[in-house]
Write a protein that holds these residues in place. Sequence first.
Motif, short mmCIF file in Angstrom:
data_model
loop_
_atom_site.label_atom_id
_atom_site.label_comp_id
_atom_site.label_asym_id
_atom_site.label_seq_id
_atom_site.Cartn_x
_atom_site.Cartn_y
_atom_site.Cartn_z
N ILE A 1 -12.60 -8.05 -49.56
CA ILE A 1 -13.74 -8.83 -49.08
C ILE A 1 -13.88 -10.12 -49.89
CG2 ILE A 1 -16.26 -8.83 -48.87
CD1 ILE A 1 -16.09 -5.83 -48.31
N ASP A 2 -13.73 -10.01 -51.22
CA ASP A 2 -13.82 -11.20 -52.05
C ASP A 2 -12.71 -12.20 -51.72
OD1 ASP A 2 -15.99 -10.08 -53.31
OD2 ASP A 2 -14.84 -9.26 -54.97
N ILE B 1 -14.66 -15.62 -44.08
CA ILE B 1 -15.96 -15.04 -43.78
C ILE B 1 -17.01 -15.75 -44.63
CG2 ILE B 1 -15.04 -12.77 -43.13
CD1 ILE B 1 -15.76 -11.76 -45.89
N GLY B 2 -18.26 -15.62 -44.20
CA GLY B 2 -19.36 -16.21 -44.95
C GLY B 2 -20.04 -15.18 -45.84
N ASP C 1 -23.04 -13.90 -45.60
CA ASP C 1 -23.73 -12.84 -44.84
C ASP C 1 -22.74 -11.78 -44.37
OD1 ASP C 1 -26.07 -14.20 -45.19
OD2 ASP C 1 -25.99 -15.22 -43.25
N GLU C 2 -21.58 -12.21 -43.85
CA GLU C 2 -20.56 -11.25 -43.40
C GLU C 2 -20.03 -10.43 -44.57
OE1 GLU C 2 -17.89 -9.19 -40.91
OE2 GLU C 2 -19.74 -10.31 -40.56
N ALA C 3 -19.82 -11.08 -45.73
CA ALA C 3 -19.34 -10.34 -46.91
C ALA C 3 -20.37 -9.31 -47.36
CB ALA C 3 -19.05 -11.32 -48.04
N ARG C 4 -21.65 -9.71 -47.32
CA ARG C 4 -22.71 -8.77 -47.70
C ARG C 4 -22.76 -7.58 -46.73
NH1 ARG C 4 -26.42 -12.20 -47.37
NH2 ARG C 4 -25.96 -13.22 -49.36
N ARG C 5 -22.56 -7.87 -45.43
CA ARG C 5 -22.58 -6.79 -44.44
C ARG C 5 -21.41 -5.84 -44.64
NH1 ARG C 5 -20.24 -5.18 -40.11
NH2 ARG C 5 -18.72 -6.87 -40.20
N ARG C 6 -20.23 -6.39 -44.93
CA ARG C 6 -19.06 -5.53 -45.15
C ARG C 6 -19.21 -4.66 -46.40
NH1 ARG C 6 -13.57 -9.03 -43.73
NH2 ARG C 6 -14.19 -9.71 -41.64
N ILE D 1 -12.26 -21.83 -41.50
CA ILE D 1 -11.71 -22.63 -42.60
C ILE D 1 -12.24 -24.05 -42.55
CG2 ILE D 1 -9.57 -23.70 -43.41
CD1 ILE D 1 -8.14 -21.08 -42.71
N ARG D 2 -12.22 -24.68 -41.37
CA ARG D 2 -12.69 -26.06 -41.25
C ARG D 2 -14.18 -26.17 -41.57
NH1 ARG D 2 -12.56 -28.40 -36.28
NH2 ARG D 2 -12.38 -30.48 -37.21
#
Length: 694
Positions: free
Chosen positions: A165-166, A174-175, A177-182, A388-389
């Motif tokens: 995830i990191d 990923i952003g 919020d997505e990392a926190r959700r995972r 990425i962009r």
Amino acid sequence: MANAAMSLQSVFGRSGLKQLAGPILILLILSMMVLPLPPFMLDLFFTFNIAISVIVMLVAINVLKPLDFSVFPTVLLITTLLRLSLNVASTRVVLLEGHTGPGAAGQVIEAFGHFLVGGNYAVGIVVFSILVIINFVVITKGAGRVAEVAARFTLDAMPGKQMAIDADLNAGLIGEDEARRRRATIAEEADFFGSMDGASKFVRGDAVAGILIMFINIVGGLFVGVLQHNLDIGTAAKTYTLLTIGDGLVAQIPALIISIAAGMVVTRVGDSQDLSQQFIGQLFNNPKVIGLTAAIIGLLGLIPGMPNFVFLLLATGLGSLAWDMDRRLRAAKPLPVTVAPTLAAESQEASWADVAALDVLGLEVGYRLIPLVDKAQDGELLRCIRGIRKKFAQEVGFLVSPVHIRDNLELKPNAYRILLKGVEIGQGEAFPGNLLAINPGRVAGQLPGTVTKDPAFGLPAVWIETALREQAQAYGYTVVDASTVAATHLNHLILTHAAELLGRQETQALLDHLAKEIPKLVEDLVPKVLPLGVLQRVLQNLLEEDIHIRDMRTIIETLAEIAPRSQDAEVLTGQVRIALGRSIIQQLYPSGSEMQVMSLDPQLERVLLQAIAGGGDNASIEPSLADTLIRETAAAAQRQEDLGLPAVLLVPGNLRTLLSRFLRRGVSQLKVLAHGEVPESKIIKVTSIIGGRV
């Protein structure tokens, strides 16, 4: 009663009543153990128990992944408690009213005791014992073992999953919020399988309790019937045993259904289809297998003494199914289309339309990677590139050109290459359906697969099968899929070539965007005081040394102050760096007030200052001195990195540009700072002196 309900709703609200449902249900279950229930209420609760078990099983069949039914361990506990409470309540009624006849404990128990086992208590005991053995020995024990192993592997794999995830977060895939959700999902998985491992013990205990309750009820019924109600032993045995068997069956059948549901939940693999779709899609999708099975069953049906009609009937049905499946598969295949040869078009004169502009950023893929970039299939790599962009624009400070993607049949099937203005700047391979396990430096074991290197950073890696994901993460590998491999490589190259990606058009677009916030400042600077080309060169100088240009307000204000006195891009860059000093230091030293840096020997500083004074803009360093300087700087930078510190060289301001350009080629990880760029609040600690032996 209605007024009471309305007053409750007014006090607690609609959501408050839902919160009270759980405590009320538990209190009702516990009250059944101590309060006598009439036969009708027993019938109602037994029917409710059966309905709940069926609902739980149907939900378990239709969930896509175990976490979709995360409340299941608690449901196991409540349903087990409900069955035990009903056993206690029915036992009380059986012993008190059993002498009155088979309907003493309600119609549900009577139906299970007479209809299901034909009124024969010996058959009932055997059927009850078989159900208990199936539930206790086979289903519950197996489901408990699966949950135990799943909990163990989930906990072992948590560090690897967190690292993955990191890695995705750092690569911009990923952003936050997505990392926190995972991360929350990973923690929920561990909690779920741990809870399932413990909850399965309740079901096993329920099976044991069912056996003991049956024997206690039979013995207690004999004593009550013979001693208190003067029944003969045969009548008492038949009456109380049938009631006990009916009571046991009406509890064990829902228990068996719940155990099956538990087994289905913990053995789920995949989260794209429910159990029914997976079962039919994977078991009945090959007409060859069905046809071969039909042939084998047909041959068995021809053996004398076998039930020929049944075997041949089933063989005919399977053969028909195989034929129909094969026919549909053939019909679904597209027919080859013959293209008529076309006459060569009449040659035309060349025109400016034949001159195709080069794409700033390009990505070419082999034919096996086309699904990853296909818009019709919502290719995973397309979503990664958009991310990425977006992250680059948010962190670096400008929007890079879109990535033009095309297939290239000259590449290997799994190869890709990344182009900058038509020139290849990177290439690699990705294998859809497999995973790349990257060795970050310390792993606990080796993995079977194709050994390679991470195309972005050159770390040792191995392409593995998807089934080895958990094992690889448990060993400490960073595991990514094929899309992430290519996306991470692209992201790394975009960051590396950020200065080249900032052209005149991007600079003008950046100014237009900035003019919406500070229009007067932008209007007064460009082009009245400073040409657009000089501004572009200043920004490129910053990007070449990995300095983000998000703080455009500070950059514009500094240039507006200095530009009337100098139009030299190098002088302007030095002044902008001083103005951005706090953010530059923050980027290198995110925490703490102390800076551990390298420095030059004073004698070497004087030699270099004399070279600049004598050569002006064309200053150069004597070859032997240059070789020694590069060698000592590289060694000192490596010592810094071994200590976990950034490789930073602190020099006087008029030496910074010369040394930065000179040392960048030999020591890529080195950052050269000027004394004026360090904020007064920082404490400087020199860890290495370079040039003491020059």
